[in-house]
Motif scaffolding. Structure first.
Motif, short mmCIF file in Angstrom:
data_model
loop_
_atom_site.label_atom_id
_atom_site.label_comp_id
_atom_site.label_asym_id
_atom_site.label_seq_id
_atom_site.Cartn_x
_atom_site.Cartn_y
_atom_site.Cartn_z
N VAL A 1 96.10 16.94 -5.03
CA VAL A 1 95.07 17.95 -4.81
C VAL A 1 94.11 17.98 -5.99
O VAL A 1 94.53 17.95 -7.16
CB VAL A 1 95.70 19.36 -4.62
CG1 VAL A 1 94.61 20.40 -4.42
CG2 VAL A 1 96.66 19.36 -3.45
N GLY B 1 83.33 22.83 -1.88
CA GLY B 1 83.92 23.91 -1.10
C GLY B 1 82.90 24.46 -0.11
O GLY B 1 81.68 24.32 -0.30
N HIS C 1 98.30 24.08 -1.17
CA HIS C 1 97.25 24.00 -2.17
C HIS C 1 95.87 23.67 -1.60
O HIS C 1 94.87 23.98 -2.22
CB HIS C 1 97.61 22.95 -3.21
CG HIS C 1 98.84 23.27 -3.98
ND1 HIS C 1 98.83 24.10 -5.09
CD2 HIS C 1 100.13 22.90 -3.81
CE1 HIS C 1 100.05 24.21 -5.57
NE2 HIS C 1 100.86 23.48 -4.82
N VAL C 2 95.80 23.04 -0.45
CA VAL C 2 94.51 22.61 0.09
C VAL C 2 93.91 23.69 0.97
O VAL C 2 94.59 24.28 1.81
CB VAL C 2 94.69 21.31 0.91
CG1 VAL C 2 93.44 21.00 1.72
CG2 VAL C 2 95.01 20.16 -0.02
N ASN C 3 92.62 23.97 0.75
CA ASN C 3 91.89 24.88 1.61
C ASN C 3 91.30 24.08 2.76
O ASN C 3 90.50 23.16 2.54
CB ASN C 3 90.78 25.57 0.81
CG ASN C 3 89.99 26.56 1.64
OD1 ASN C 3 89.22 26.17 2.51
ND2 ASN C 3 90.16 27.83 1.35
N THR C 4 91.67 24.40 3.97
CA THR C 4 91.25 23.58 5.11
C THR C 4 89.75 23.65 5.35
O THR C 4 89.13 22.66 5.77
CB THR C 4 92.00 24.00 6.38
OG1 THR C 4 91.82 25.41 6.60
CG2 THR C 4 93.48 23.69 6.26
N ASP D 1 87.38 24.10 3.02
CA ASP D 1 86.76 23.26 1.99
C ASP D 1 86.94 21.78 2.32
O ASP D 1 86.03 20.97 2.15
CB ASP D 1 87.38 23.56 0.63
CG ASP D 1 87.04 24.95 0.11
OD1 ASP D 1 86.13 25.59 0.67
OD2 ASP D 1 87.70 25.39 -0.85
N THR D 2 88.13 21.45 2.79
CA THR D 2 88.43 20.05 3.11
C THR D 2 87.57 19.57 4.27
O THR D 2 87.03 18.46 4.25
CB THR D 2 89.92 19.89 3.44
OG1 THR D 2 90.70 20.28 2.30
CG2 THR D 2 90.25 18.45 3.81
N GLY E 1 91.31 20.54 -7.14
CA GLY E 1 90.75 21.85 -6.80
C GLY E 1 91.38 22.37 -5.53
O GLY E 1 92.56 22.69 -5.50
N THR E 2 90.60 22.41 -4.46
CA THR E 2 91.13 22.90 -3.17
C THR E 2 91.03 21.83 -2.09
O THR E 2 91.16 22.14 -0.90
CB THR E 2 90.35 24.14 -2.71
OG1 THR E 2 88.96 23.82 -2.57
CG2 THR E 2 90.52 25.28 -3.71
N ASN F 1 81.33 27.36 0.56
CA ASN F 1 81.15 28.65 -0.11
C ASN F 1 79.67 28.95 -0.35
O ASN F 1 78.78 28.19 0.07
CB ASN F 1 81.92 28.64 -1.45
CG ASN F 1 81.59 27.41 -2.30
OD1 ASN F 1 80.43 26.98 -2.36
ND2 ASN F 1 82.61 26.84 -2.93
#
Length: 437
Positions: A94, A227, A6-9, A11-12, A96-97, A229
């Motif tokens: 989690v 994020g 579930h985690v976007n690396t 974004d993290t 979001g991301t 982005n």
């Protein structure tokens, strides 16, 4: 849930960096404020910011995060206590991301710097012991509810009213500015207000602090995209642009009004632009950001002098910069919001009519009145129970020596064994060597 699923690396990683940047803003604020006071209270000013890191962290982990971002209760007014003590939030959680623990820490850094901001309004005269009580209580009574209104699930300002605030114009800037006004009214003016020169003692320190604030502000605003982005990139550029036009706007006013563009004006103008773009960095285009920053730089440069006409002693211009700048940035969303940034809402200048502006105005008024009213009541209560103001002797001598038993500038010996006079040590007069040395 597993972290990997579930985690976007990316974004993290970005939010980890942004969290560190926002935390750096509080030491930056300490230097910014510390350079603006007189030599006799520099350490006290630094301490008021640094101790806020510890105080707010404890209260945020105990109950603040849960009340701000927990499930809504009381019709959008505050969250619940389901996550008090960070209960139920582990490494697999989690938001979001990004990991929930990281999101909670990121939001914590906002709460820290907001509480520290208020100290500038009461510099040189507030009791440090009372400040230790004020900060955690204020965080729970003012910052936490307003944060829920604006960012929390079911908060009435965003979810019900539909007003916009991307990175904290209302919970951070307007709440701290209105609270600073309330607290300086409770305390009264400094000794010598409007009579004695109370110039910044160290302008290089002010510029360094402003630079650290600006650096940290990229995490504050761009990090609020949660994020790595395009929205984060837009907020980042808008933050840079508004800080620049804020700086130039303030210097333009100084040149025309006073004939001299000053170092303090450059630092203050940059901060004013950054304050104003905070709520709007994720809702306006680059053109809007330039206008927001310029408007804040010009208006705030005049607003800081209101204290002399209205007779309230806002020591370091928290009202003139943070309250006024926050109001400007939040209201201009109603004029300059673009659908490409907001995903729906458009400002008046882009065909959205007067409704968005009306929503922003109502939200600003509600937050300002709530923060001012609660802080004024809290200040009166603490003043009655503990006493908020330092004694005349402490204020005259300086809070560094009388409260912390330290001095920021221990000059020791000047010349050939000549001792430094007491007036030099405490900053109560120009730096002169004792005439009998």
């Amino acid at each position: 849930m597993t972290l990997a699923a579930h985690v976007n690396t990316g974004d993290t990683a970005w939010l980890l960096a942004a969290t560190a940047l926002v935390l750096l803003m509080t030491p930056g604020l300490a230097l910014f404020y510390g350079g603006m006071v007189r030599t006799k209270s520099v350490l006290n000013m630094l301490m008021m910011s640094f101790v806020s890191i510890a105080l707010v962290t404890v209260v945020w982990l105990a109950a603040g995060y849960s009340l701000a971002f927990g499930g809504d209760t009381f019709a959008g007014l505050v969250g619940g206590l389901g996550h008090s003590g960070m209960r139920g939030i582990g490494p697999d959680g989690v938001h979001g991301t990004v990991p929930t623990l990281l999101f909670a820490t990121f939001q914590l850094t906002f709460a820290i710097v907001t509480a520290a901001l208020i100290s500038g309004a009461v510099a040189d005269r507030a009791k440090f012991s009372a400040w230790l009580v004020f900060v955690p209580v204020w965080t729970l009574l003012v910052y936490v509810p307003v944060a829920h209104w604006v960012w929390g699930p079911g908060g009435w300002i965003v979810d019900r009213l539909g007003a916009l605030d991307f990175a904290g114009g209302m919970p951070v800037e307007i709440a701290s500015g209105a609270s600073g006004l309330a607290l300086c009214l409770v305390l009264g003016p400094r000794l010598g207000f409007k009579k004695d020169a109370m110039r910044p003692h160290n302008l290089p320190m002010v510029i360094l602090g402003a630079g650290l604030l600006w650096f940290g502000w990229f995490g504050f605003n761009a990090g609020s995209a949660l994020g790595a982005n395009g929205l984060a990139a837009a907020a980042f550029l808008n933050t840079l642009a508004a800080g620049c036009t804020g700086l130039l706007g303030w210097l333009f006013v100084e040149q025309r009004r006073d004939g001299h563009p000053t170092t303090l004006g450059a630092a203050s103008g940059a901060v004013a632009g950054l304050v104003a773009i905070t709520p709007s960095c994720g809702t306006v285009s680059l053109l809007g950001a330039l206008v927001v920053g310029l408007a804040a730089g010009v208006v705030c440069s005049y607003a800081v002098s209101w204290k002399f006409r209205l007779n309230y002693d806002d020591s370091l211009d928290v009202v003139g910069v943070h309250l006024v700048g926050g109001v400007i940035g939040t209201l201009l969303i109603g004029l300059f919001a673009e659908r490409a940034m907001t995903g729906g809402t458009e400002g008046l200048f882009y065909g959205g009519g007067l409704v968005p502006l009306g929503r922003q105005l109502l939200a600003v008024a509600a937050v300002a009145l709530y923060a001012f009213g609660v802080t004024y009541g809290l200040g009166r209560l603490l003043d009655r129970v503990l006493g908020l103001r330092a004694s005349e002797d402490q204020e005259h001598t300086g809070l560094d020596l009388t409260v912390h038993a330290e001095t920021a500038y221990d000059h020791g010996v000047l010349g050939h064994g000549a001792p430094v006079s007491h007036s030099v040590l405490t900053g109560t007069s120009a730096q002169k060597v004792d005439s009998q040395a």
